[in-house]
Design an enzyme around this catalytic site. Structure first.
Site, mmCIF file in Angstrom:
data_model
loop_
_atom_site.group_PDB
_atom_site.id
_atom_site.type_symbol
_atom_site.label_atom_id
_atom_site.label_comp_id
_atom_site.label_asym_id
_atom_site.label_seq_id
_atom_site.Cartn_x
_atom_site.Cartn_y
_atom_site.Cartn_z
ATOM 1 C CG HIS A 195 -2.050 -0.997 1.121
ATOM 2 N ND1 HIS A 195 -3.025 -0.957 0.143
ATOM 3 C CD2 HIS A 195 -2.331 -2.080 1.893
ATOM 4 C CE1 HIS A 195 -3.863 -1.970 0.317
ATOM 5 N NE2 HIS A 195 -3.470 -2.669 1.370
ATOM 6 N NE ARG A 219 0.431 -4.414 4.147
ATOM 7 C CZ ARG A 219 -0.647 -3.836 4.707
ATOM 8 N NH1 ARG A 219 -1.590 -4.578 5.263
ATOM 9 N NH2 ARG A 219 -0.757 -2.528 4.745
ATOM 10 C CG ASP A 227 17.442 -13.788 -2.545
ATOM 11 O OD1 ASP A 227 17.512 -14.710 -1.705
ATOM 12 O OD2 ASP A 227 17.392 -13.996 -3.777
ATOM 13 C CD GLU A 287 -5.550 -9.040 3.413
ATOM 14 O OE1 GLU A 287 -5.657 -7.921 3.941
ATOM 15 O OE2 GLU A 287 -4.616 -9.328 2.642
ATOM 16 C CG ASP A 296 -8.205 -5.885 3.028
ATOM 17 O OD1 ASP A 296 -8.283 -5.999 1.796
ATOM 18 O OD2 ASP A 296 -7.389 -5.128 3.577
#
Length: 261
Positions: free
Chosen positions: A51, A76, A90, A155, A181
């Site tokens: 987001h 996230r 990584d 969600e 959500d």
């Protein structure tokens, strides 16, 4: 995620052990918010690729800032895909918060993407996670499988129908309850609507049943106490932008009020 061995428990061990942990989202694609919040003492930060306008380069720098400030750096990811997960692991992420894990099949897919042994994570030890080649192949594999934290976001309404199977997925460390959500998807009146409270109780009970921790975003200490009593152990409060807005609003209001007298 450290490829070395530390004497104190790492984030995954603390999270899975049910320690009381406090974190926040980082929305601004820069290193400074991570350093400031880490320096305050937050247990973890979550770089919000889903987001906020993060890219591979800015995520890489923010994860370095997390290490420098002594806080666990999670991401996230923007999508629940193996390629997104691999890139941030990584780069040295302590773990990932994966959105929209709405079925046991998706849970298995993202778990496999996080693990070498028993999974399908693409191998490279010439990354920050492998100290740019300083850690040997099997030492890197062992450290990654020991330390990478996988948290699934629950969600979607359809996830509630299969929550027991989702949380039982091998390699999945815990879940995050996405009340926002769920509220929108269920067209609830708010995040404290009965159907959302019921969904939270169902998810928390399922996680308790397999001894896995639950993370939750909370607005304040009172809300944290309520969810802690229900069994939540990891708490996410606001974001760097939220903190800035809150402090700026107070400062502006305080000084502006001087001129109104």
């Amino acid at each position: 995620m450290s490829s070395g061995s530390d004497s104190k428990p790492g984030f995954r061990q603390r999270f899975c052990g049910g320690d009381h942990l406090v974190g926040t989202f980082i929305k601004t694609p820069a290193t400074h918010p991570v350093e400031i919040i880490g320096g305050v003492g937050f247990d973890f930060v979550i770089i919000d690729e889903e987001h906020a306008p993060w890219d591979r380069v800015t995520i890489d720098a923010a994860l370095l800032a997390a290490r420098a400030s002594g806080t666990a750096g999670l991401v996230r990811v923007a999508e629940p895909t193996p390629s997104k997960i691999l890139s941030v692991l990584d780069d040295g992420a302590t773990g990932v918060l994966v959105p929209h894990v709405s079925s046991p099949a998706k849970a298995r897919e993202v778990a496999a993407a996080c693990r070498y042994r028993g999974g399908k994570r693409g191998f490279s030890n010439t990354t920050r996670a492998g100290r740019f080649g300083a850690v040997g192949m099997w030492d890197h594999v062992a450290a990654a499988d020991r330390d990478v934290t996988l948290i699934a976001m629950i969600e979607d309404p359809e996830a509630l129908d299969e929550i027991d199977a989702i949380v039982a997925t091998e390699g999945l460390d815990g879940v995050f309850v996405g009340r926002g959500d769920l509220s929108v998807a269920l067209q609830a009146s708010g995040m404290d609507a009965p159907e959302i409270v019921g969904a939270c109780e169902k998810i928390i009970a399922a996680a308790k049943g397999v001894n896995k921790p639950v993370a939750m975003m909370v607005a304040n200490a009172d809300e944290a106490r309520r969810f802690r009593a229900m069994g939540v152990s990891a708490f996410i409060v606001s974001s760097d932008q939220g903190f800035m807005r809150q402090a700026a609003l107070k400062a502006y209001s305080d000084i502006a009020a001087v001129g109104a007298r």
